[in-house]
Scaffold this motif. Structure first.
Motif, PDB file in Angstrom:
ATOM      1  N   ASP A  70       0.848  -1.188   0.000  1.00 40.75           N
ATOM      2  CA  ASP A  70       0.000   0.000   0.000  1.00 40.75           C
ATOM      3  C   ASP A  70       0.885   1.240   0.000  1.00 40.75           C
ATOM      4  N   LEU A  71       1.350   1.692   1.181  1.00 47.93           N
ATOM      5  CA  LEU A  71       2.189   2.882   1.269  1.00 47.93           C
ATOM      6  C   LEU A  71       3.562   2.544   1.827  1.00 47.93           C
ATOM      7  N   GLU A  72       4.578   3.274   1.363  1.00 44.95           N
ATOM      8  CA  GLU A  72       5.919   3.154   1.927  1.00 44.95           C
ATOM      9  C   GLU A  72       6.523   4.554   1.998  1.00 44.95           C
ATOM     10  N   LEU A  73       7.061   4.895   3.166  1.00 40.19           N
ATOM     11  CA  LEU A  73       7.536   6.249   3.419  1.00 40.19           C
ATOM     12  C   LEU A  73       8.980   6.229   3.905  1.00 40.19           C
ATOM     13  N   GLU A  74       9.816   7.092   3.325  1.00 42.06           N
ATOM     14  CA  GLU A  74      11.182   7.288   3.804  1.00 42.06           C
ATOM     15  C   GLU A  74      11.442   8.781   3.925  1.00 42.06           C
ATOM     16  N   VAL A  75      11.920   9.197   5.100  1.00 43.39           N
ATOM     17  CA  VAL A  75      12.172  10.606   5.378  1.00 43.39           C
ATOM     18  C   VAL A  75      13.474  10.714   6.161  1.00 43.39           C
ATOM     19  N   PRO A  76      14.371  11.617   5.783  1.00 47.84           N
ATOM     20  CA  PRO A  76      15.566  11.825   6.617  1.00 47.84           C
ATOM     21  C   PRO A  76      15.159  12.255   8.024  1.00 47.84           C
ATOM     22  N   LEU A  77      15.765  11.667   9.031  1.00 46.12           N
ATOM     23  CA  LEU A  77      15.458  12.024  10.413  1.00 46.12           C
ATOM     24  C   LEU A  77      16.196  13.311  10.768  1.00 46.12           C
ATOM     25  N   PRO A  78      15.471  14.409  10.979  1.00 45.38           N
ATOM     26  CA  PRO A  78      16.143  15.685  11.281  1.00 45.38           C
ATOM     27  C   PRO A  78      16.693  15.694  12.702  1.00 45.38           C
ATOM     28  N   ARG A  79      17.422  16.741  12.999  1.00 41.83           N
ATOM     29  CA  ARG A  79      17.932  16.899  14.357  1.00 41.83           C
ATOM     30  C   ARG A  79      16.764  17.129  15.311  1.00 41.83           C
ATOM     31  N   LEU A  80      16.717  16.365  16.380  1.00 43.11           N
ATOM     32  CA  LEU A  80      15.612  16.418  17.317  1.00 43.11           C
ATOM     33  C   LEU A  80      15.921  17.348  18.479  1.00 43.11           C
ATOM     34  N   LYS A  81      14.890  17.954  19.004  1.00 42.19           N
ATOM     35  CA  LYS A  81      15.031  18.900  20.107  1.00 42.19           C
ATOM     36  C   LYS A  81      14.268  18.396  21.329  1.00 42.19           C
ATOM     37  N   LYS A  82      14.925  18.408  22.470  1.00 40.34           N
ATOM     38  CA  LYS A  82      14.247  18.058  23.713  1.00 40.34           C
ATOM     39  C   LYS A  82      13.327  19.206  24.115  1.00 40.34           C
ATOM     40  N   ILE A  83      12.122  18.863  24.543  1.00 39.36           N
ATOM     41  CA  ILE A  83      11.135  19.864  24.918  1.00 39.36           C
ATOM     42  C   ILE A  83      10.762  19.674  26.385  1.00 39.36           C
ATOM     43  N   LYS A  84      10.732  20.760  27.119  1.00 36.85           N
ATOM     44  CA  LYS A  84      10.354  20.693  28.519  1.00 36.85           C
ATOM     45  C   LYS A  84       8.948  20.137  28.642  1.00 36.85           C
ATOM     46  N   PRO A  85       8.745  19.119  29.485  1.00 40.49           N
ATOM     47  CA  PRO A  85       7.411  18.512  29.617  1.00 40.49           C
ATOM     48  C   PRO A  85       6.323  19.549  29.897  1.00 40.49           C
ATOM     49  N   GLU A  86       5.208  19.409  29.167  1.00 50.05           N
ATOM     50  CA  GLU A  86       4.002  20.223  29.330  1.00 50.05           C
ATOM     51  C   GLU A  86       4.211  21.691  28.959  1.00 50.05           C
ATOM     52  N   SER A  87       5.268  21.985  28.209  1.00 51.00           N
ATOM     53  CA  SER A  87       5.514  23.368  27.783  1.00 51.00           C
ATOM     54  C   SER A  87       4.995  23.644  26.378  1.00 51.00           C
ATOM     55  N   ALA A  88       4.624  22.601  25.630  1.00 49.80           N
ATOM     56  CA  ALA A  88       4.179  22.797  24.246  1.00 49.80           C
ATOM     57  C   ALA A  88       3.021  21.860  23.916  1.00 49.80           C
ATOM     58  N   ILE A  89       2.090  21.725  24.831  1.00 50.27           N
ATOM     59  CA  ILE A  89       0.954  20.820  24.640  1.00 50.27           C
ATOM     60  C   ILE A  89       0.094  21.297  23.476  1.00 50.27           C
ATOM     61  N   SER A  90      -0.248  20.383  22.590  1.00 51.04           N
ATOM     62  CA  SER A  90      -1.115  20.695  21.456  1.00 51.04           C
ATOM     63  C   SER A  90      -2.432  19.934  21.582  1.00 51.04           C
ATOM     64  N   THR A  91      -3.458  20.465  20.918  1.00 54.56           N
ATOM     65  CA  THR A  91      -4.783  19.842  20.933  1.00 54.56           C
ATOM     66  C   THR A  91      -5.254  19.627  19.507  1.00 54.56           C
ATOM     67  N   SER A  92      -5.568  18.391  19.186  1.00 52.85           N
ATOM     68  CA  SER A  92      -6.132  18.054  17.873  1.00 52.85           C
ATOM     69  C   SER A  92      -7.560  17.566  18.079  1.00 52.85           C
ATOM     70  N   THR A  93      -8.484  18.095  17.292  1.00 53.66           N
ATOM     71  CA  THR A  93      -9.890  17.725  17.417  1.00 53.66           C
ATOM     72  C   THR A  93     -10.366  17.114  16.114  1.00 53.66           C
ATOM     73  N   ALA A  94     -10.758  15.835  16.178  1.00 56.33           N
ATOM     74  CA  ALA A  94     -11.324  15.150  15.019  1.00 56.33           C
ATOM     75  C   ALA A  94     -12.828  15.370  15.023  1.00 56.33           C
ATOM     76  N   LEU A  95     -13.351  15.842  13.903  1.00 56.12           N
ATOM     77  CA  LEU A  95     -14.773  16.133  13.773  1.00 56.12           C
ATOM     78  C   LEU A  95     -15.403  15.176  12.770  1.00 56.12           C
ATOM     79  N   GLY A  96     -16.532  14.594  13.153  1.00 53.95           N
ATOM     80  CA  GLY A  96     -17.222  13.674  12.256  1.00 53.95           C
ATOM     81  C   GLY A  96     -18.559  13.280  12.849  1.00 53.95           C
TER      82      GLY A  96
END
Length: 310
Positions: free
Chosen positions: A214-240
């Motif tokens: 079906d699908l196959e994905l390859e992406v270079p892994l960028p440099r990762l950044k450590k994030i302070k816990p609970e400092s960048a919480i995001s909210t995603s809302t699925a509507l249906g």
């Protein structure tokens, strides 16, 4: 960290049969669902060597028994360690609008174009035992908001609040499928799903249960950044629609190790004749606007609620 979750039929992982919402499913013997039934002791979870991070994010969100389409269950659902990659593509509005139930409208990102999000998830430790899934969703306008799409898009990025309508959500365990289909009326089916992030590369693959590509994905892994816990919480809302009524499903994410890139390079997405590939072709996705990588994150999945409560 390698993050491949196999189907419960794997002989290396003994299973037992449990009943969930009137359906009999196989779950890992001695796993989280077998031992805790979706209501684990967080102090015990903290001892799991795979979890690694502290669980303060979850301690502030108590579980309770709630009524649902699959009976009384403990909610919300906790995902103690997850990884994911999301690719945001532009796609013609005339391909997106027919896929949305009224009154949902696609978020306009360019004249004549909206946005489609393709996301691979690996849930390493969660209440429902480890599993992987892939989502294809249309980003939509927040219902009831009259501001321009550009304003909504900028506000979403700034406030870390996003709205979408899920078109496809295959998973690789039967418990996850049953919960999604009968508890949330989501478009879930069983598939083989892999996601790895190691050796400088992100690799994702989806095949049918019989092995068809079906699908196959390859992406270079960028440099990762450590994030302070609970400092960048995001909210995603699925509507249906659930039972004919427009509902919302809210997901809160606490990123701990992450990376983002605009107009990412080196992304290779191979499509074949599987259902996800056909859907992406029908949506006519093109340019990748943004890539969001979460190597380590925590998530909370809430039960559906009527849209009027938004």
């Amino acid at each position: 960290m390698t993050s491949i979750t196999k189907l419960p039929s794997d002989k290396a992982s003994p299973t037992i049969e449990v009943e969930f919402g009137g359906h009999k499913v196989q779950v890992p013997k001695g796993g989280y669902y077998d031992r805790y039934g979706m209501n684990p002791d967080l102090d015990e979870v903290a001892k799991d060597p795979v979890v690694e991070s502290n669980l303060d994010f979850f301690r502030a969100i108590p579980k309770s028994l709630v009524d649902s389409r699959v009976g009384r269950i403990y909610a919300p659902n906790f995902y103690y360690r997850t990884s994911s990659i999301q690719l945001a593509y532009i796609a013609p509005l005339n391909r997106l609008r027919p896929r949305l139930p009224e009154p949902l409208e696609p978020l306009v990102v360019l004249p004549g174009y909206g946005m489609v999000a393709l996301t691979f998830y690996a849930y390493h430790v969660c209440d429902n035992d480890p599993y992987n899934e892939v989502s294809i969703a249309i980003m939509v306008r927040q219902p009831g908001q009259k501001s321009f799409s550009t304003t909504q898009l900028l506000r979403s990025v700034w406030d870390r609040k996003f709205f979408g309508h899920v078109l496809a959500l295959p998973v690789n365990t039967e418990l996850a499928r049953v919960r999604g289909v009968y508890g949330y009326q989501l478009p879930k089916w069983l598939a083989n799903i892999d996601l790895t992030m190691e050796d400088g590369k992100i690799y994702g693959r989806v095949t049918a249960i019989d092995g068809a590509a079906d699908l196959e994905l390859e992406v270079p892994l960028p440099r990762l950044k450590k994030i302070k816990p609970e400092s960048a919480i995001s909210t995603s809302t699925a509507l249906g629609k659930i039972d004919g009524k427009l509902c919302q499903v809210v997901v809160r994410t606490n990123p701990l190790l992450a990376a983002q890139s605009l107009l990412p390079r080196g992304v290779k997405l191979s499509r074949s004749d599987g259902p996800l590939s056909r859907l992406l072709n029908e949506l006519e996705i093109s340019t990748i606007v943004r890539a969001d990588i979460l190597k380590d994150a925590q998530m909370v999945l809430h039960m559906p609620t009527p849209l009027e409560r938004l």
